[in-house]
Design a protein around this motif. Structure first.
Motif, PDB file in Angstrom:
ATOM      1  N   ALA A  28       0.834  -1.207   0.000  1.00 48.29           N
ATOM      2  CA  ALA A  28       0.000   0.000   0.000  1.00 48.29           C
ATOM      3  C   ALA A  28       0.867   1.256   0.000  1.00 48.29           C
ATOM      4  CB  ALA A  28      -0.933  -0.008   1.209  1.00 48.29           C
ATOM      5  N   LEU A  29       1.964   1.237   0.752  1.00 45.57           N
ATOM      6  CA  LEU A  29       2.866   2.393   0.768  1.00 45.57           C
ATOM      7  C   LEU A  29       3.480   2.636  -0.608  1.00 45.57           C
ATOM      8  CD1 LEU A  29       4.782   2.015   4.158  1.00 45.57           C
ATOM      9  CD2 LEU A  29       3.053   3.709   3.556  1.00 45.57           C
ATOM     10  N   GLN A  30       3.772   1.573  -1.325  1.00 50.72           N
ATOM     11  CA  GLN A  30       4.324   1.722  -2.665  1.00 50.72           C
ATOM     12  C   GLN A  30       3.308   2.372  -3.611  1.00 50.72           C
ATOM     13  OE1 GLN A  30       5.463  -2.486  -3.111  1.00 50.72           O
ATOM     14  NE2 GLN A  30       7.580  -1.783  -3.374  1.00 50.72           N
ATOM     15  N   GLN A  31       2.012   2.140  -3.351  1.00 50.74           N
ATOM     16  CA  GLN A  31       0.961   2.709  -4.196  1.00 50.74           C
ATOM     17  C   GLN A  31       0.648   4.158  -3.832  1.00 50.74           C
ATOM     18  OE1 GLN A  31      -2.567   0.102  -4.274  1.00 50.74           O
ATOM     19  NE2 GLN A  31      -1.242  -1.537  -3.560  1.00 50.74           N
ATOM     20  N   ALA A  32       1.009   4.579  -2.635  1.00 49.07           N
ATOM     21  CA  ALA A  32       0.616   5.902  -2.145  1.00 49.07           C
ATOM     22  C   ALA A  32       1.348   7.020  -2.888  1.00 49.07           C
ATOM     23  CB  ALA A  32       0.893   6.003  -0.655  1.00 49.07           C
ATOM     24  N   LEU A  34       1.237  10.080  -1.387  1.00 49.11           N
ATOM     25  CA  LEU A  34       1.663  10.898  -0.260  1.00 49.11           C
ATOM     26  C   LEU A  34       1.640  10.037   1.001  1.00 49.11           C
ATOM     27  CD1 LEU A  34       2.264  13.734   0.993  1.00 49.11           C
ATOM     28  CD2 LEU A  34      -0.225  14.036   1.179  1.00 49.11           C
ATOM     29  N   ILE A  35       2.745  10.066   1.756  1.00 53.65           N
ATOM     30  CA  ILE A  35       2.836   9.321   3.011  1.00 53.65           C
ATOM     31  C   ILE A  35       2.997  10.325   4.142  1.00 53.65           C
ATOM     32  CG2 ILE A  35       4.083   7.581   4.344  1.00 53.65           C
ATOM     33  CD1 ILE A  35       5.076   6.425   1.673  1.00 53.65           C
ATOM     34  N   LEU A  36       1.995  10.409   5.013  1.00 51.12           N
ATOM     35  CA  LEU A  36       2.026  11.346   6.127  1.00 51.12           C
ATOM     36  C   LEU A  36       2.708  10.700   7.325  1.00 51.12           C
ATOM     37  CD1 LEU A  36      -1.581  12.816   5.840  1.00 51.12           C
ATOM     38  CD2 LEU A  36       0.565  13.716   4.900  1.00 51.12           C
ATOM     39  N   VAL A  37       3.705  11.403   7.847  1.00 51.54           N
ATOM     40  CA  VAL A  37       4.567  10.866   8.896  1.00 51.54           C
ATOM     41  C   VAL A  37       4.410  11.715  10.161  1.00 51.54           C
ATOM     42  CG1 VAL A  37       6.942  10.323   9.518  1.00 51.54           C
ATOM     43  CG2 VAL A  37       6.213  10.124   7.138  1.00 51.54           C
ATOM     44  N   PRO A  38       3.756  11.207  11.195  1.00 46.82           N
ATOM     45  CA  PRO A  38       3.607  11.998  12.421  1.00 46.82           C
ATOM     46  C   PRO A  38       4.918  12.094  13.196  1.00 46.82           C
ATOM     47  CG  PRO A  38       2.655   9.823  12.732  1.00 46.82           C
ATOM     48  CD  PRO A  38       3.075   9.899  11.291  1.00 46.82           C
ATOM     49  N   ARG A  39       5.166  13.282  13.760  1.00 41.30           N
ATOM     50  CA  ARG A  39       6.330  13.478  14.628  1.00 41.30           C
ATOM     51  C   ARG A  39       5.923  14.310  15.824  1.00 41.30           C
ATOM     52  NH1 ARG A  39      10.174  17.431  15.524  1.00 41.30           N
ATOM     53  NH2 ARG A  39       9.715  18.675  13.658  1.00 41.30           N
ATOM     54  N   ALA A  40       6.196  13.792  17.018  1.00 42.73           N
ATOM     55  CA  ALA A  40       5.901  14.547  18.236  1.00 42.73           C
ATOM     56  C   ALA A  40       6.777  15.793  18.286  1.00 42.73           C
ATOM     57  CB  ALA A  40       6.137  13.679  19.467  1.00 42.73           C
ATOM     58  N   LYS A  41       6.206  16.883  18.768  1.00 45.12           N
ATOM     59  CA  LYS A  41       6.900  18.169  18.767  1.00 45.12           C
ATOM     60  C   LYS A  41       8.184  18.129  19.582  1.00 45.12           C
ATOM     61  CE  LYS A  41       5.805  23.097  19.257  1.00 45.12           C
ATOM     62  NZ  LYS A  41       4.763  24.079  19.650  1.00 45.12           N
ATOM     63  N   HIS A  42       8.249  17.265  20.604  1.00 44.09           N
ATOM     64  CA  HIS A  42       9.398  17.269  21.503  1.00 44.09           C
ATOM     65  C   HIS A  42      10.542  16.363  21.033  1.00 44.09           C
ATOM     66  CE1 HIS A  42       7.274  13.647  22.792  1.00 44.09           C
ATOM     67  NE2 HIS A  42       8.410  13.236  23.330  1.00 44.09           N
ATOM     68  N   VAL A  43      10.398  15.693  19.868  1.00 49.95           N
ATOM     69  CA  VAL A  43      11.475  14.833  19.371  1.00 49.95           C
ATOM     70  C   VAL A  43      11.978  15.361  18.036  1.00 49.95           C
ATOM     71  CG1 VAL A  43      10.581  12.801  20.567  1.00 49.95           C
ATOM     72  CG2 VAL A  43       9.898  13.229  18.199  1.00 49.95           C
ATOM     73  N   ASP A  44      13.209  14.973  17.677  1.00 47.72           N
ATOM     74  CA  ASP A  44      13.854  15.485  16.470  1.00 47.72           C
ATOM     75  C   ASP A  44      13.454  14.735  15.207  1.00 47.72           C
ATOM     76  OD1 ASP A  44      15.262  17.383  17.942  1.00 47.72           O
ATOM     77  OD2 ASP A  44      16.919  15.995  18.336  1.00 47.72           O
ATOM     78  N   ARG A  45      13.141  13.433  15.354  1.00 47.78           N
ATOM     79  CA  ARG A  45      12.842  12.631  14.175  1.00 47.78           C
ATOM     80  C   ARG A  45      11.578  11.817  14.403  1.00 47.78           C
ATOM     81  NH1 ARG A  45      17.730   8.954  12.582  1.00 47.78           N
ATOM     82  NH2 ARG A  45      17.761   8.554  14.816  1.00 47.78           N
ATOM     83  N   SER A  46      10.877  11.544  13.336  1.00 46.37           N
ATOM     84  CA  SER A  46       9.670  10.728  13.419  1.00 46.37           C
ATOM     85  C   SER A  46      10.041   9.279  13.705  1.00 46.37           C
ATOM     86  CB  SER A  46       8.884  10.800  12.105  1.00 46.37           C
ATOM     87  OG  SER A  46       7.912   9.792  12.062  1.00 46.37           O
ATOM     88  N   ILE A  47       9.482   8.731  14.783  1.00 40.63           N
ATOM     89  CA  ILE A  47       9.726   7.327  15.102  1.00 40.63           C
ATOM     90  C   ILE A  47       9.088   6.430  14.051  1.00 40.63           C
ATOM     91  CG2 ILE A  47       9.241   5.497  16.792  1.00 40.63           C
ATOM     92  CD1 ILE A  47       9.451   7.711  18.951  1.00 40.63           C
ATOM     93  N   ALA A  48       7.894   6.812  13.599  1.00 37.25           N
ATOM     94  CA  ALA A  48       7.210   5.998  12.586  1.00 37.25           C
ATOM     95  C   ALA A  48       8.045   5.882  11.317  1.00 37.25           C
ATOM     96  CB  ALA A  48       5.845   6.599  12.277  1.00 37.25           C
ATOM     97  N   LYS A  49       8.684   6.983  10.919  1.00 37.87           N
ATOM     98  CA  LYS A  49       9.489   6.931   9.696  1.00 37.87           C
ATOM     99  C   LYS A  49      10.737   6.076   9.897  1.00 37.87           C
ATOM    100  CE  LYS A  49      11.320   9.629   5.929  1.00 37.87           C
ATOM    101  NZ  LYS A  49      12.296  10.656   5.646  1.00 37.87           N
ATOM    102  N   GLN A  50      11.311   6.098  11.106  1.00 39.60           N
ATOM    103  CA  GLN A  50      12.475   5.265  11.384  1.00 39.60           C
ATOM    104  C   GLN A  50      12.152   3.786  11.194  1.00 39.60           C
ATOM    105  OE1 GLN A  50      14.982   6.286  14.917  1.00 39.60           O
ATOM    106  NE2 GLN A  50      13.558   7.997  15.156  1.00 39.60           N
ATOM    107  N   SER A  60      10.508  11.743  -1.645  1.00 38.79           N
ATOM    108  CA  SER A  60       9.549  12.726  -2.155  1.00 38.79           C
ATOM    109  C   SER A  60       8.109  12.417  -1.752  1.00 38.79           C
ATOM    110  CB  SER A  60       9.644  12.800  -3.684  1.00 38.79           C
ATOM    111  OG  SER A  60       9.381  11.526  -4.267  1.00 38.79           O
ATOM    112  N   LYS A  61       7.851  11.177  -1.337  1.00 42.23           N
ATOM    113  CA  LYS A  61       6.492  10.804  -0.938  1.00 42.23           C
ATOM    114  C   LYS A  61       6.140  11.270   0.476  1.00 42.23           C
ATOM    115  CE  LYS A  61       5.521   6.601  -3.617  1.00 42.23           C
ATOM    116  NZ  LYS A  61       4.894   5.263  -3.514  1.00 42.23           N
TER     117      LYS A  61
END
Length: 266
Positions: A28-32, A34-50, A60-61
């Motif tokens: 499904a991600l390959q078909q998307a 746009l991939i929306l990646v949540p990141r908590a304001k208090h952290v530097d990088r999105s855990i979900a993206k990691q 670019s997605k």
């Protein structure tokens, strides 16, 4: 990208180690578009993206969505209502949109607010929610620790502030999966020692991520409260449910380095 209404995917990417995402969700991600990646304001990088490291998805997605960890439910609902409005615009442009969550999409996840808001705005939206591996399933697997056997009762519990409440839950269930521990970690460990079950428990924080801590020897465990974020403890009231072979294997597993695993999809 089609001329009609786009599709929406909600995707649980697992607890941390890359490669734990289900193959159907990866497709499904390959078909998307746009991939929306949540990141908590208090952290530097999105855990979900990691959790997607090494899977070869085009940068670019991805689009980062910043959020506050607000305890006020009304504020949380309002945040996701506004986010849903933004996503609706992309969907009406014919884009297929995916939204990432760590762990499982619908297990103590704010994703439920988002998909609810989207379906209120677009009742006929073509969408699919993909389940993900929870932190407690990954922790149980890391230590060969049974989450339930026979007719045992298992409770999934966000950590209460009142340790007396936690004690009652432990005493009335065979297994307690304790989540959302935060700054209560040392209070929890103190309670587990006091009621004599700490030897039956396993712990992990940031499983599979940088800064991971995990242990099946909580008797001598003296953590800083700061590691309570993204932590899970599996608590067993009666140690008889733990097989000796599993306990020996978990000692070896705890010493192994954490390796990144990638999915190769032709």
């Amino acid at each position: 990208m089609s001329g009609g209404l786009g599709r929406f995917f909600g995707i649980g990417v697992g607890p941390g180690p890359a490669g734990m995402i289900p193959l159907a969700a990866f497709s499904a991600l390959q078909q998307a578009d746009l991939i929306l990646v949540p990141r908590a304001k208090h952290v530097d990088r999105s855990i979900a993206k990691q959790c997607l490291n090494g899977l070869g998805l085009p940068e670019s997605k991805f689009k980062e969505i910043i959020y506050n960890m607000d305890p006020d439910r009304a504020e949380v609902e309002e945040h996701y209502r506004r986010l849903a409005e933004d996503i609706v615009r992309d969907l009406k442009d014919g884009r297929t949109v995916a939204y990432l969550t760590i762990g499982d999409s619908l297990t103590y996840s704010t994703y439920g607010y988002l998909v609810g808001a989207l379906l209120r705005a677009l009742p006929d939206l073509e969408h699919k929610t993909f389940p993900g591996i929870t932190s407690y399933c990954a922790l149980a697997a890391a230590f060969d620790w049974p989450l339930g056997q026979g007719k045992e009762t298992t409770l999934i519990l966000p950590c209460p502030d009142d340790m007396a409440v936690l004690r009652r839950q432990i005493e009335t269930h065979d297994v307690v999966v304790l989540m959302k521990i935060g700054k209560r970690l040392n209070d929890v460990l103190g309670l587990l020692k006091h009621i004599g079950v700490i030897g039956n428990c396993v712990f992990a924080s940031r499983l599979g991520l940088p800064g991971e801590v995990r242990s099946n020897n909580l008797v001598e465990f003296e953590p800083d409260d700061s590691i309570g974020y993204l932590s899970t403890i599996l608590i067993r009231r009666d140690g008889k449910g733990l097989r000796r072979g599993a306990a020996i294997l978990s000692d070896r597993v705890a010493e192994l380095p954490v390796e990144e695993v990638s999915i190769g999809v032709p």
